[in-house]
Design an enzyme around this catalytic site. Structure first.
Site, PDB file in Angstrom:
ATOM      1  N   SER A 273      42.650  39.093  46.606  1.00 60.10           N
ATOM      2  CA  SER A 273      44.396  38.460  46.418  1.00 60.10           C
ATOM      3  C   SER A 273      44.503  37.436  45.361  1.00 60.10           C
ATOM      4  CB  SER A 273      44.777  39.907  47.516  1.00 60.10           C
ATOM      5  OG  SER A 273      45.027  38.670  48.168  1.00 60.10           O
ATOM      6  N   GLY A 274      45.498  37.850  45.082  1.00 54.57           N
ATOM      7  CA  GLY A 274      45.875  36.524  44.219  1.00 54.57           C
ATOM      8  C   GLY A 274      45.193  36.246  43.437  1.00 54.57           C
ATOM      9  N   ILE A 275      45.864  34.598  43.874  1.00 54.71           N
ATOM     10  CA  ILE A 275      44.921  33.292  42.890  1.00 54.71           C
ATOM     11  C   ILE A 275      43.132  33.510  43.118  1.00 54.71           C
ATOM     12  CG2 ILE A 275      44.875  30.934  42.018  1.00 54.71           C
ATOM     13  CD1 ILE A 275      46.927  30.224  43.811  1.00 54.71           C
ATOM     14  N   GLY A 276      42.576  33.485  44.788  1.00 56.99           N
ATOM     15  CA  GLY A 276      41.417  34.101  44.512  1.00 56.99           C
ATOM     16  C   GLY A 276      40.986  34.970  43.542  1.00 56.99           C
TER      17      GLY A 276
ATOM     18  N   SER B 287      48.370  21.742  48.075  1.00 60.43           N
ATOM     19  CA  SER B 287      50.277  21.781  47.316  1.00 60.43           C
ATOM     20  C   SER B 287      51.188  21.563  47.015  1.00 60.43           C
ATOM     21  CB  SER B 287      50.847  22.575  49.364  1.00 60.43           C
ATOM     22  OG  SER B 287      51.729  22.906  48.747  1.00 60.43           O
TER      23      SER B 287
ATOM     24  N   TYR C 226      51.441  23.427  57.632  1.00 60.50           N
ATOM     25  CA  TYR C 226      50.854  24.202  56.455  1.00 60.50           C
ATOM     26  C   TYR C 226      50.561  22.620  55.958  1.00 60.50           C
ATOM     27  CZ  TYR C 226      50.298  26.083  51.991  1.00 60.50           C
ATOM     28  OH  TYR C 226      49.623  26.162  50.691  1.00 60.50           O
TER      29      TYR C 226
ATOM     30  N   GLY D   4      39.399  33.739  49.678  1.00 63.10           N
ATOM     31  CA  GLY D   4      40.870  33.835  49.919  1.00 63.10           C
ATOM     32  C   GLY D   4      39.955  35.286  48.017  1.00 63.10           C
TER      33      GLY D   4
END
Length: 382
Positions: free
Chosen positions: A103-106, A231, A244, A100
């Protein structure tokens, strides 16, 4: 001769005295003047009071510019520099897989790891976004390799594993960051069994496939670290996230069971129960605008802490509080979560196109507070 006699003079009436209330002494006049509002006083009042958000921003700005705020910022910068040094010693010349990573955290993790001297293997589904991340790393002098891979496809996972091992021989650190989130109530999911299949396929089976692919070499070399981005929902069990949270809980349970088997081979597992993060994954859900969330940079710092310290779990106070509440007071915890369930309804998309049923979600902290108050005290009249 008759003498003239004059009429007696009538006394003049005494001047009327003003009643005591009408008398104006200097002191009374001054007191009366002081009691009257000055004409200009009303003009000085603001036409509209500032919003709570503006007040918070003003206070935050004042704190930042104060000596205490500047000292805090300096301390934070020093700690970050120290942590960057620790990270560099941990990952320099190591091979780190980040899923991942487009984008984002990755993406933030990949940039930080490459800056610290790691060779970063970037994995994501979209080739163009993946190469954008690769270009950023190379522009900053880092070293990385990009591999387009659909981690929900087991055949594609096998191809990715074989290619990475063929070109890099082993992996030192695996960061299972890629994930799919679905927010939908169980009632709205009765005819959507595929939601649960899709989340399990990526969040659990895809991550598990990579662990099975790279762990054998870690065990043979007696060195390795597997970091799973889980999470906060696994600890707090929020309603409407059953698909999820179940998929993330499965990966958590696997890791906690596998860790003792790998411990004497110096292969560690870390589970990060990540709180809400402002990434493209949560952007479609507008109600999150009213909730606090980490930036991708702050979330990536949590991952870097895991890389440095290799803890069993990384979690926030809120997540741990939720876990303790469910263990100690399950009834109260369920009541609170039920209020949250009623407070945040399914989105129109979750209910199905054309379904107009349901109330709009709160869009601001004030809306949230009003609706929660109405729910908790429903049937109570003030």
């Amino acid at each position: 001769m008759a003498s003239k006699t004059s009429a007696p003079k009538q006394p003049r009436p005494a001047p009327k005295k003003a009643p005591p209330a009408a008398r104006k002494t200097p002191k009374a006049a001054a007191a009366k003047a002081a009691s009257k509002p000055a004409p200009a006083a009303k003009a000085r009042l603001p036409a509209k009071l500032p919003s709570a958000r503006k007040v918070v921003r003003s206070v935050a700005k004042a704190i930042e510019t104060s000596p205490v705020g500047k000292a805090g910022a300096l301390t934070s910068a020093v700690l970050r520099t120290r942590r960057a040094g620790l990270l560099s010693r941990r990952v320099r010349n190591k091979i780190v897989v980040v899923t991942g990573a487009s984008s984002g955290i990755g993406e933030d993790c990949a940039l930080k790891l490459a800056a610290a001297g790691a060779t970063v293997i970037l994995a994501a589904r979209t080739p163009q976004k993946l190469h954008d991340t690769l270009a950023k790393i190379e522009a900053r002098g880092g070293k990385a390799f990009a591999y387009a891979c659909d981690l929900s496809d087991m055949a594609d996972c096998e191809r990715f594993i074989e290619k990475v091992l063929a070109e890099h021989r082993h992996v030192d650190i695996l960061i299972n960051n890629a994930g799919r989130s679905i927010r939908r109530s169980v009632k709205a999911s009765f005819d959507r069994f595929h939601d649960f299949e899709r989340t399990m396929q990526l969040n659990y089976f895809g991550a598990l496939k990579l662990i099975f692919g790279f762990a054998p070499m870690m065990l043979a070399r007696k060195s390795g670290h597997i970091i799973n981005i889980s999470s906060i929902g696994v600890l707090a069990s929020p309603p409407r996230f059953s698909a999820y949270v179940a998929s993330k809980a499965a990966l958590d349970a696997f890791s906690w069971c596998a860790a003792p088997e790998f411990a004497d081979a110096n292969v560690r597992f870390t589970t990060i129960n990540m709180p809400l993060v402002r990434t493209p994954m949560i952007a479609p859900t507008k109600l999150y605008d009213a909730l606090p969330a980490l930036s991708p940079d702050a979330a990536a710092e949590m991952v870097m802490s895991a890389v440095i310290d290799k803890p069993k779990r990384v979690a926030t106070g809120l997540g741990l509080t939720g876990a303790v509440a469910q263990a100690v007071a399950p009834g109260l915890s369920e009541f609170v979560l039920n209020q949250a369930f009623r407070l945040f309804p399914d989105s129109a998309a979750a209910r199905g196109a054309g379904d107009a049923e349901g109330e709009p979600a709160p869009r601001s902290p004030a809306d949230l507070a009003r609706k929660l108050f109405a729910q908790v005290f429903s049937g109570v009249h003030w």
